[in-house]
Motif scaffolding. Structure first.
Motif, PDB file in Angstrom:
ATOM      1  N   VAL A 147       0.865  -1.180   0.000  1.00 29.40           N
ATOM      2  CA  VAL A 147       0.000   0.000   0.000  1.00 29.40           C
ATOM      3  C   VAL A 147       0.901   1.229   0.000  1.00 29.40           C
ATOM      4  CG1 VAL A 147      -1.779   1.301   1.211  1.00 29.40           C
ATOM      5  CG2 VAL A 147      -1.816  -1.208   1.255  1.00 29.40           C
ATOM      6  N   ARG A 148       0.948   1.937  -1.129  1.00 37.13           N
ATOM      7  CA  ARG A 148       1.728   3.171  -1.209  1.00 37.13           C
ATOM      8  C   ARG A 148       1.253   3.987  -2.391  1.00 37.13           C
ATOM      9  NH1 ARG A 148       7.809   1.269  -3.027  1.00 37.13           N
ATOM     10  NH2 ARG A 148       7.227  -0.246  -4.610  1.00 37.13           N
ATOM     11  N   GLY A 149       1.641   5.251  -2.401  1.00 39.82           N
ATOM     12  CA  GLY A 149       1.201   6.151  -3.449  1.00 39.82           C
ATOM     13  C   GLY A 149       1.867   5.867  -4.781  1.00 39.82           C
ATOM     14  N   ALA A 150       1.266   6.437  -5.825  1.00 42.86           N
ATOM     15  CA  ALA A 150       1.773   6.209  -7.179  1.00 42.86           C
ATOM     16  C   ALA A 150       3.189   6.756  -7.353  1.00 42.86           C
ATOM     17  CB  ALA A 150       0.829   6.855  -8.195  1.00 42.86           C
ATOM     18  N   LYS A 151       3.499   7.860  -6.687  1.00 41.58           N
ATOM     19  CA  LYS A 151       4.829   8.481  -6.818  1.00 41.58           C
ATOM     20  C   LYS A 151       5.909   7.552  -6.298  1.00 41.58           C
ATOM     21  CE  LYS A 151       7.492  12.566  -5.466  1.00 41.58           C
ATOM     22  NZ  LYS A 151       7.454  13.850  -4.705  1.00 41.58           N
ATOM     23  N   ARG A 152       5.717   7.015  -5.076  1.00 40.93           N
ATOM     24  CA  ARG A 152       6.696   6.108  -4.500  1.00 40.93           C
ATOM     25  C   ARG A 152       6.801   4.822  -5.311  1.00 40.93           C
ATOM     26  NH1 ARG A 152       8.055   7.239   0.955  1.00 40.93           N
ATOM     27  NH2 ARG A 152       9.436   5.437   0.760  1.00 40.93           N
ATOM     28  N   GLU A 153       5.684   4.348  -5.822  1.00 38.07           N
ATOM     29  CA  GLU A 153       5.686   3.127  -6.643  1.00 38.07           C
ATOM     30  C   GLU A 153       6.494   3.335  -7.913  1.00 38.07           C
ATOM     31  OE1 GLU A 153       4.351  -0.865  -7.655  1.00 38.07           O
ATOM     32  OE2 GLU A 153       4.319   0.297  -5.785  1.00 38.07           O
TER      33      GLU A 153
END
Length: 411
Positions: A147-153
């Motif tokens: 579970v993480r944001g699109a930026k970090r992904e």
């Protein structure tokens, strides 16, 4: 005087008292998150981990009350110790603690506990058994739940793609703050790791992979910490610099990968009747040969009409000979550094002369028999080059690079 091979009672006592696992929690200005993290980790290890353990809080130059919190936890929880370093750097903290630890297995995890602790025993079990040398938690492996944001992904996946493209890395996730290493392996690798910051993990993993060590990957459940203190831009720039430095070090031979392989016993298993490293050398030599042949044929086709067949053959073969020797030196026979480079090129020109004789002789015989079209010339040259390639490999392996010790590091 006789010397006993049995360990002394004092040594046995030290071995018995030493923990199996030392989990390091590197921290910088984490006065709020540190206590709940360590208490949760301690409770998990106490109830779910079947071996003696230690938790080491590695405070690297915190300016808030992190150091006081760490000391309080070390005084109240058995098996918890606190270490303070006057300089910043997660890599510096890990290297310091791991170097001085007496545990058989060394691990670390981030203070935010983004990774589910249920993966800790699967992470270290292959190291305790001796089957694997390092272990990493992976957010990108099949079976992971993240579970993480699109930026970090995007940043994470892009970074790992860069590692694959520049350093031929095969591990899936270099940045997950959930890793472990056997102490005997760490003793060999840590002196070679230069980075003191966030690139420490990547450098350690690449070095381990190049030395043929087993890296065990564990799919993890991972939830992003919205209060992360990591400066993404600064970390990304430092990582790119680290990649460039490590690429140069591996390319120049400054990192003794082949020697480490031999020390760690990770050279390829011997095959009866096949010289060590021969199969890999043949495959790499073939790849270089295909590229050289295509370049040679292209140059010959471009020069043939203007220079004639013999001159075009000479120029095309000479132009690719130097590049071919350099490529085989670096890729096929794994020779690093500049020592002997000029001698290898001079010997490569002798090998080139042999190839020139074979191809030029083939052309001369062909034109004595008839006046063939260009397509027939190219066909004859392909066959002649195949023969010349075999001769070239034998001469390079048995003469040009014979003095170079066999190396088995990965490309």
């Amino acid at each position: 005087m006789s010397l006993s091979m049995l360990p002394s009672p004092a040594a046995e006592q030290v071995r018995t008292l030493a923990p199996m696992l030392d989990v390091v929690v590197p921290v910088y200005n984490e006065e709020i998150d540190l206590e709940p993290c360590v208490r949760r980790l301690h409770e998990h290890l106490r109830t779910a981990f079947p071996y003696r353990f230690r938790i080491t809080i590695a405070d690297n130059a915190s300016t808030d009350s992190t150091q006081e919190v760490a000391r309080r936890l070390a005084g109240s929880l058995p098996g918890v110790v606190a270490v303070h370093l006057p300089e910043k750097g997660r890599g510096r903290a890990l290297k310091h603690v791991w170097t001085h630890s007496d545990a058989a297995v060394l691990a670390y995890l981030d203070v935010d506990l983004s990774t589910d602790l249920g993966a800790l025993l699967p992470l270290v079990a292959p190291l305790i058994s001796g089957h694997s040398d390092l272990a990493i938690g992976s957010r990108l492996a099949r079976g992971s739940r993240v579970v993480r944001g699109a930026k970090r992904e995007f940043i994470s996946r892009t970074y790992n793609l860069i590692l694959r493209g520049t350093l031929s890395a095969r591990f899936s996730d270099a940045q997950c703050g959930f890793k472990a290493i056997r102490a005997d392996v760490a003793e060999r690798l840590l002196p070679m790791v230069e980075d003191t910051g966030w690139f420490f993990d990547t450098e350690l993993l690449v070095l381990a992979e190049r030395t043929g060590l087993r890296i065990h990957e564990v799919p993890v459940d991972w939830i992003d910490d919205p209060d992360s203190r990591v400066d993404i831009v600064a970390t990304a720039i430092a990582d790119l610099r680290g990649i460039a430095r490590l690429t140069r070090a591996l390319g120049s031979g400054r990192l003794p990968v082949a020697a480490l392989r031999r020390q760690l016993g990770r050279n390829p298993l011997p095959v009866a009747g096949v010289p060590a490293g021969l199969t890999g050398q043949l495959l790499r030599f073939a790849a270089v040969g295909v590229a050289s042949t295509l370049a040679y044929l292209l140059l010959y086709a471009l020069l043939r009409n203007g220079f004639g067949p013999q001159a075009a053959n000479l120029v095309a073969l000479l132009a690719t000979a130097v590049a071919n020797t350099a490529a085989n030196r670096r890729l096929t026979f794994r020779v690093r550094g500049s020592d002997g480079a000029w001698r290898h090129q001079a010997q490569g020109l002798v090998v080139f002369a042999v190839g020139l004789g074979l191809t030029s002789g083939s052309l001369a015989l062909l034109h004595l028999a008839s006046d063939p079209p260009t397509i027939v010339e190219l066909g004859v040259l392909v066959v002649a080059n195949l023969v010349a390639t075999g001769v070239r490999f034998l001469l390079m392996r048995g003469w040009v690079f014979r003095a170079a010790p066999p190396s088995f590091d990965q490309a």
